[in-house]
Write a protein that holds these residues in place. Structure first.
Motif, PDB file in Angstrom:
ATOM      1  N   LEU A 164      -1.651 -14.715  -8.278  1.00 57.88           N
ATOM      2  CA  LEU A 164      -2.848 -15.151  -8.989  1.00 57.88           C
ATOM      3  C   LEU A 164      -2.706 -14.791 -10.466  1.00 57.88           C
ATOM      4  O   LEU A 164      -2.329 -13.665 -10.800  1.00 57.88           O
ATOM      5  CB  LEU A 164      -4.089 -14.441  -8.422  1.00 57.88           C
ATOM      6  N   PRO A 165      -3.006 -15.758 -11.364  1.00 59.45           N
ATOM      7  CA  PRO A 165      -2.932 -15.426 -12.794  1.00 59.45           C
ATOM      8  C   PRO A 165      -3.983 -14.383 -13.160  1.00 59.45           C
ATOM      9  O   PRO A 165      -5.088 -14.379 -12.623  1.00 59.45           O
ATOM     10  CB  PRO A 165      -3.201 -16.765 -13.486  1.00 59.45           C
ATOM     11  N   TYR A 166      -3.607 -13.468 -14.054  1.00 62.31           N
ATOM     12  CA  TYR A 166      -4.523 -12.411 -14.505  1.00 62.31           C
ATOM     13  C   TYR A 166      -4.432 -12.364 -16.028  1.00 62.31           C
ATOM     14  O   TYR A 166      -3.734 -11.536 -16.601  1.00 62.31           O
ATOM     15  CB  TYR A 166      -4.101 -11.083 -13.872  1.00 62.31           C
ATOM     16  N   ARG A 172      -1.355 -11.825 -19.763  1.00 69.37           N
ATOM     17  CA  ARG A 172      -0.355 -10.756 -19.688  1.00 69.37           C
ATOM     18  C   ARG A 172      -0.135 -10.259 -18.271  1.00 69.37           C
ATOM     19  O   ARG A 172       0.732  -9.407 -18.062  1.00 69.37           O
ATOM     20  CB  ARG A 172      -0.765  -9.571 -20.574  1.00 69.37           C
ATOM     21  N   GLY A 173      -0.928 -10.728 -17.310  1.00 66.85           N
ATOM     22  CA  GLY A 173      -0.849 -10.143 -15.975  1.00 66.85           C
ATOM     23  C   GLY A 173      -0.655 -11.169 -14.877  1.00 66.85           C
ATOM     24  O   GLY A 173      -0.971 -12.354 -15.015  1.00 66.85           O
ATOM     25  N   LEU A 231      -1.231 -11.136 -10.581  1.00 66.12           N
ATOM     26  CA  LEU A 231      -1.726 -10.346  -9.457  1.00 66.12           C
ATOM     27  C   LEU A 231      -1.073 -10.860  -8.176  1.00 66.12           C
ATOM     28  O   LEU A 231      -1.223 -12.025  -7.818  1.00 66.12           O
ATOM     29  CB  LEU A 231      -3.247 -10.466  -9.375  1.00 66.12           C
ATOM     30  N   GLU A 254      -1.142 -10.873  -4.403  1.00 66.10           N
ATOM     31  CA  GLU A 254      -2.128 -10.580  -3.363  1.00 66.10           C
ATOM     32  C   GLU A 254      -1.448 -10.587  -2.005  1.00 66.10           C
ATOM     33  O   GLU A 254      -0.718 -11.510  -1.684  1.00 66.10           O
ATOM     34  CB  GLU A 254      -3.246 -11.623  -3.394  1.00 66.10           C
ATOM     35  N   GLU A 261       3.877  -2.478 -16.866  1.00 69.60           N
ATOM     36  CA  GLU A 261       3.085  -1.678 -15.935  1.00 69.60           C
ATOM     37  C   GLU A 261       3.065  -2.367 -14.580  1.00 69.60           C
ATOM     38  O   GLU A 261       2.977  -3.583 -14.500  1.00 69.60           O
ATOM     39  CB  GLU A 261       1.659  -1.593 -16.485  1.00 69.60           C
ATOM     40  N   VAL A 262       3.155  -1.553 -13.513  1.00 71.09           N
ATOM     41  CA  VAL A 262       2.985  -2.044 -12.148  1.00 71.09           C
ATOM     42  C   VAL A 262       1.822  -1.248 -11.561  1.00 71.09           C
ATOM     43  O   VAL A 262       1.888  -0.028 -11.499  1.00 71.09           O
ATOM     44  CB  VAL A 262       4.263  -1.823 -11.307  1.00 71.09           C
ATOM     45  N   VAL A 263       0.746  -1.940 -11.194  1.00 71.34           N
ATOM     46  CA  VAL A 263      -0.471  -1.261 -10.751  1.00 71.34           C
ATOM     47  C   VAL A 263      -0.759  -1.601  -9.295  1.00 71.34           C
ATOM     48  O   VAL A 263      -1.327  -2.654  -8.993  1.00 71.34           O
ATOM     49  CB  VAL A 263      -1.689  -1.641 -11.617  1.00 71.34           C
ATOM     50  N   PRO A 264      -0.354  -0.721  -8.348  1.00 68.88           N
ATOM     51  CA  PRO A 264      -0.687  -0.998  -6.960  1.00 68.88           C
ATOM     52  C   PRO A 264      -2.186  -0.837  -6.720  1.00 68.88           C
ATOM     53  O   PRO A 264      -2.819   0.029  -7.318  1.00 68.88           O
ATOM     54  CB  PRO A 264       0.096   0.080  -6.176  1.00 68.88           C
ATOM     55  N   GLY A 265      -2.732  -1.697  -5.870  1.00 68.85           N
ATOM     56  CA  GLY A 265      -4.123  -1.580  -5.445  1.00 68.85           C
ATOM     57  C   GLY A 265      -4.157  -1.480  -3.932  1.00 68.85           C
ATOM     58  O   GLY A 265      -3.146  -1.190  -3.289  1.00 68.85           O
ATOM     59  N   THR A 286      -3.222  -5.434  -3.294  1.00 67.98           N
ATOM     60  CA  THR A 286      -2.635  -6.217  -4.382  1.00 67.98           C
ATOM     61  C   THR A 286      -1.701  -5.342  -5.214  1.00 67.98           C
ATOM     62  O   THR A 286      -1.781  -4.117  -5.172  1.00 67.98           O
ATOM     63  CB  THR A 286      -3.735  -6.736  -5.343  1.00 67.98           C
ATOM     64  N   LEU A 315      -0.715  -5.479  -9.327  1.00 67.17           N
ATOM     65  CA  LEU A 315      -0.860  -6.128 -10.626  1.00 67.17           C
ATOM     66  C   LEU A 315       0.387  -5.828 -11.451  1.00 67.17           C
ATOM     67  O   LEU A 315       0.748  -4.666 -11.640  1.00 67.17           O
ATOM     68  CB  LEU A 315      -2.113  -5.614 -11.339  1.00 67.17           C
ATOM     69  N   VAL A 347       2.089  -6.259 -15.134  1.00 65.07           N
ATOM     70  CA  VAL A 347       1.672  -6.508 -16.510  1.00 65.07           C
ATOM     71  C   VAL A 347       2.903  -6.690 -17.381  1.00 65.07           C
ATOM     72  O   VAL A 347       3.831  -5.875 -17.336  1.00 65.07           O
ATOM     73  CB  VAL A 347       0.815  -5.339 -17.045  1.00 65.07           C
TER      74      VAL A 347
END
Lengths: 217, 283
Positions: free
Chosen positions: A4-6, A9-10, A12, A14, A46-50, A53, A55, A57
């Motif tokens: 998914l576009p974020y 710059r990002g 996502l 999923e 940056e790699v942001v685990p949720g 998901t 993310l 960056v």
């Protein structure tokens, strides 16, 4: 698995699609595979685990369209998940000694239908794994524990939870790295510092780390 | 090394640099200067290394002296600037000599000015950055009257340009927005671009709280599990009034992101004051 576009710059990633890659294990695998991609140092800031998901960056000046190239496809993710020793960091688990005298231990026993001793045995009996961070520096959402311990958050969050408090919420367990407001069910406390600025790295728990709780007496 | 002696402080006054990206996995956000372009401009004019720390001053009110000759430059919000009572322009490189006093007053437009010094400010770095993260309570403490701030040695080049024109900010800017990953979690995402929003009083470096006709939430899959967030992300909490994340946003969040401000336009967000208005348009 969906991309998914974020913003510009990002990206996502999923992981709650119908392809079976819907677990926090998949999140950890995707985050590790993105970090390990040879192009990641040049492209990824940056790699942001949720929870479900990841993310990704882009570094400043990098076209967001190039990020898809560092995201593994689902067969690679599935293969990585079937080989848990790679690429996820394993090694020795981090052991966290806990005094199980939390103010919500009795409530958790009622909610789970277990005795207080059985709650302690369940919490210490299965290794947990760091899925993602984000609530505060050093806070780690731990997953993979005994599924009988799934309890809702407290109806009334506490305005102050002390540092070292060990809690449960949903599929997660966690340790508060500092005094803060919080709504998790508190079952114990540890003296171990989850966040220490004089330590490198300051966070005790990194993504993918295995965690074993031990009862301290 | 010379030092800055802080004689007075008005609004929030924070040490900021290019931030500390790359630590989201341990719950630490990027933070860094809110208006990155204005911050970087000051460093460039002073010949500083990329990432040298400066003071981010909200709504002026700061007075500093130096105990040696310090080259300074103020960028961002065009604060009325005086050196021992004499007016000086922002965007100009100035020599602050011992015993003389530099004062920043309330800017007529914009919110945040950057006071950069040649060599950068020296404070203990944390995870590679001297930025104050106001949400995580990390980095140098907010600057107060009486503080002494050391000047560093992060010089990269000679100073070649004396001055650039001061910044100015238009009323009711129109910022570009890309549709967010969760725009289907509101029934009326287009309402984002169809009205004038007002910046709420509780806005800060964590987020800009927008006041206007709320968006209507809907939950296709129950509660949204926490997911990564980014500067410029527009979250819609249950009340329907959006929050636009700033540099100190939480690393992960649980409300749907229905739009994301184009990265280059997030610097303009950082110059909006409470009570000011803005619009969005789809990029």
């Amino acid at each position: 698995m969906r991309l998914l576009p974020y913003g510009d710059r990002g990206l996502l990633v999923e992981l709650d699609g119908p392809d079976g890659l819907d677990s926090s294990v998949a999140v950890v695998a995707v985050a590790d595979l993105v970090r390990a991609h040879p192009d990641a140092p040049a492209l990824v800031a940056e790699v942001v685990p949720g929870a479900r998901t990841v993310l990704v960056v882009a570094r400043p000046g990098v076209d967001v369209g190039r990020l898809a190239g560092v995201v593994p496809d689902r067969t690679v993710v599935a293969e990585a998940m079937s080989r848990p020793e790679r690429p996820v960091r394993r090694g020795e688990p981090t052991r966290i000694p806990v005094r199980y005298d939390g103010p919500d231990l009795a409530a958790v026993a009622v909610l789970t239908g277990l005795s207080e001793r059985e709650v302690v045995a369940a919490h210490t009996g299965t290794p947990w794994r760091v899925a993602f961070g984000g609530f505060a520096p050093g806070f780690a959402y731990l997953v993979g524990g005994d599924p009988r311990l799934r309890v809702p958050r407290r109806d009334e969050p506490r305005t102050a939870v002390p540092a070292g408090a060990v809690g449960l919420a949903g599929e997660y367990s966690g340790v508060y790295p500092r005094s803060s407001p919080g709504g998790w069910q508190l079952i114990g406390r540890t003296d171990l510092a989850l966040w220490d600025l004089d330590r490198d790295p300051p966070a005790l728990l990194a993504a993918g780390t295995s965690v074993v709780f031990e009862e301290a007496r | 090394m010379s030092r800055l002696l802080v004689r007075a402080v008005g609004g929030p006054c924070l040490v900021q640099d290019a931030g500390r990206p790359g630590h989201a996995a341990i719950g630490v956000g990027a933070s860094g200067a809110a208006d990155r372009a204005s911050y970087a401009l000051g460093n460039r004019l002073l010949g500083n290394a990329v990432g040298a720390a400066a003071l981010e001053v909200a709504l002026g009110g700061i007075e500093v002296e130096a105990d040696g000759v310090v080259w300074v430059c103020v960028t961002g919000a065009p604060t009325p600037l005086t050196l021992d009572g004499r007016a000086e322009p922002t965007g100009a490189v100035l020599a602050l000599r011992p015993g003389r006093r530099l004062r920043l007053d309330l800017p007529p437009s914009g919110l945040r000015s950057y006071l950069a010094v040649r060599g950068g400010l020296d404070a203990p770095p944390l995870l590679g950055s001297r930025s104050r993260d106001t949400l995580a309570d990390l980095g140098p403490a907010p600057v107060r009257a009486g503080d002494i701030v050391a000047v560093g040695d992060q010089v990269a080049a000679r100073m070649l340009v004396d001055a650039v024109p001061p910044a100015s900010y238009d009323d009711r800017p129109v910022l570009r927005v890309v549709r967010g990953p969760r725009d289907d979690w509101v029934a009326d995402a287009d309402r984002l671009v169809e009205q004038v929003w007002r910046v709420g009083a509780a806005s800060d470096r964590v987020g800009l709280r927008l006041e206007g006709e709320p968006l209507t939430g809907r939950s296709p899959k129950g509660e949204l599990p926490s997911e990564g967030a980014l500067r410029g992300a527009i979250q819609v909490p249950p009340g329907g009034e959006p929050v636009v994340f700033g540099p100190d946003h939480p690393v992960t969040g649980g409300y749907p992101v229905v739009g994301v401000v184009v990265d280059a336009d997030t610097d303009r967000l950082a110059q909006l004051r409470p009570g000011e208005e803005l619009r969005f348009r789809w990029a």
